[in-house]
Design a protein around this motif. Structure first.
Motif, short mmCIF file in Angstrom:
data_model
loop_
_atom_site.label_atom_id
_atom_site.label_comp_id
_atom_site.label_asym_id
_atom_site.label_seq_id
_atom_site.Cartn_x
_atom_site.Cartn_y
_atom_site.Cartn_z
N TYR A 32 0.85 -1.08 -0.02
CA TYR A 32 0.02 0.01 0.06
C TYR A 32 0.86 1.16 0.08
O TYR A 32 1.75 1.28 0.70
CB TYR A 32 -0.78 0.01 1.28
N ALA A 33 0.44 2.15 -1.03
CA ALA A 33 1.24 3.54 -0.77
C ALA A 33 0.05 4.10 0.46
O ALA A 33 -0.79 3.99 0.71
CB ALA A 33 0.77 4.23 -1.83
N ILE A 34 0.97 4.88 1.19
CA ILE A 34 0.37 5.54 2.59
C ILE A 34 0.43 7.13 2.30
O ILE A 34 1.56 7.57 1.83
CB ILE A 34 1.02 5.15 3.81
N GLY A 35 -0.50 7.71 2.85
CA GLY A 35 -0.47 9.20 2.87
C GLY A 35 -0.78 9.86 4.29
O GLY A 35 -1.61 9.06 4.90
N TRP A 36 -0.26 11.02 4.46
CA TRP A 36 -0.57 11.42 5.72
C TRP A 36 -1.44 12.88 5.04
O TRP A 36 -0.93 13.71 4.23
CB TRP A 36 0.45 11.94 6.55
N PHE A 37 -2.49 13.13 5.70
CA PHE A 37 -3.30 14.28 5.59
C PHE A 37 -3.63 14.91 6.73
O PHE A 37 -3.63 14.34 7.97
CB PHE A 37 -4.63 14.01 4.65
N ARG A 38 -4.19 16.25 6.65
CA ARG A 38 -4.43 17.03 7.80
C ARG A 38 -5.43 17.93 7.58
O ARG A 38 -5.60 18.55 6.41
CB ARG A 38 -3.37 17.74 8.58
N GLN A 39 -6.40 18.36 8.63
CA GLN A 39 -7.50 19.22 8.26
C GLN A 39 -7.60 19.97 9.23
O GLN A 39 -8.09 19.53 10.60
CB GLN A 39 -8.94 18.47 7.93
N ALA A 40 -7.61 21.41 9.29
CA ALA A 40 -7.66 22.36 10.23
C ALA A 40 -9.09 22.84 10.29
O ALA A 40 -9.84 22.69 9.04
CB ALA A 40 -6.67 23.54 10.22
N PRO A 41 -9.69 23.33 11.06
CA PRO A 41 -11.21 23.96 11.40
C PRO A 41 -11.21 25.06 10.16
O PRO A 41 -10.43 25.84 9.96
CB PRO A 41 -11.16 24.60 12.54
N GLY A 42 -12.41 24.68 9.39
CA GLY A 42 -12.64 25.61 8.24
C GLY A 42 -11.80 25.64 7.02
O GLY A 42 -11.87 26.34 6.32
N LYS A 43 -10.82 24.50 7.02
CA LYS A 43 -9.94 24.47 5.90
C LYS A 43 -10.19 23.22 5.35
O LYS A 43 -10.59 22.24 5.90
CB LYS A 43 -8.62 24.73 6.27
N GLU A 46 -5.65 18.55 3.96
CA GLU A 46 -4.46 18.99 2.92
C GLU A 46 -3.47 17.69 3.07
O GLU A 46 -3.37 16.96 4.03
CB GLU A 46 -3.67 20.04 3.80
N GLY A 47 -3.11 17.14 1.72
CA GLY A 47 -2.09 16.07 1.57
C GLY A 47 -0.64 16.77 2.26
O GLY A 47 -0.22 17.67 1.58
N ILE A 48 -0.02 15.90 3.15
CA ILE A 48 1.42 16.63 3.62
C ILE A 48 2.25 15.66 3.44
O ILE A 48 3.70 16.14 3.48
CB ILE A 48 1.06 16.96 5.06
N SER A 49 2.01 14.42 3.19
CA SER A 49 3.14 13.55 3.05
C SER A 49 2.73 12.23 2.69
O SER A 49 1.57 11.86 2.59
CB SER A 49 4.05 13.38 4.17
N GLY A 121 -8.50 9.41 12.36
CA GLY A 121 -7.85 11.06 12.86
C GLY A 121 -7.54 11.11 13.99
O GLY A 121 -7.91 10.27 15.04
N THR A 122 -6.28 11.79 14.27
CA THR A 122 -5.84 12.12 15.50
C THR A 122 -5.45 13.84 15.66
O THR A 122 -4.93 14.12 14.72
CB THR A 122 -4.56 11.22 16.11
N GLN A 123 -5.94 14.25 16.86
CA GLN A 123 -5.91 15.81 16.92
C GLN A 123 -4.48 15.94 17.28
O GLN A 123 -3.83 15.48 18.35
CB GLN A 123 -6.81 16.43 17.93
N VAL A 124 -3.75 16.98 16.65
CA VAL A 124 -2.48 17.56 16.93
C VAL A 124 -2.82 19.11 17.50
O VAL A 124 -3.39 19.65 16.40
CB VAL A 124 -1.58 17.63 15.94
#
Length: 128
Positions: A32-43, A46-49, A121-124
């Motif tokens: 599997y290819a693995i991606g990390w994404f993030r999502q901030a409130p109201g945004k 975003e794919g980050i890696s 998801g996990t909150q940072v």
């Protein structure tokens, strides 16, 4: 059926570090290819890696390049990490890992629609 679970999030001060884990069950992550994404409130999300399956090639968004590192646990083949250093308040978001057999992490980070499997998801939170 592949299932993904993220962990390692939390509250950290600016300049601090966290290591996120993406643990798989139901299958190993070798193919599997693995991606990390993030999502901030109201945004938007975003794919980050990403990291490819075969040659473990990696890609990073400009916003995290030089600070974040994605890696596979080659011994376990069921865990992918995201080491996050020099964290900034703008890194605050919910972080997701995603997996897909066909996504190509070669020239760029595949978009969210290219991944079939997602964690919850996990909150940072980066704050002083």
């Amino acid at each position: 059926q592949l299932q993904l679970v993220e962990s390692g999030g939390g509250l950290v001060q600016p300049g601090g570090s966290l290591r996120l884990s993406c643990a798989a069950s139901g299958s190993t992550l070798d193919y599997y290819a693995i991606g990390w994404f993030r999502q901030a409130p109201g945004k938007a999300r975003e794919g980050i890696s990403c990291i490819s399956s075969r040659f473990h090639s990696t890609n990073y968004a400009d916003s995290v390049k030089g600070r974040f590192t994605i890696s596979r646990d080659n011994a376990k083949n069921t865990v992918v990490y995201l080491q996050m250093n020099s964290l900034k308040p703008e890194d605050t978001a919910v972080y997701y890992c995603a997996a897909d057999l066909g996504a190509m992490c070669v020239i760029k980070i595949p978009g969210a629609s290219e991944y079939a499997y997602w964690g919850q998801g996990t909150q940072v939170t980066v704050s002083s």
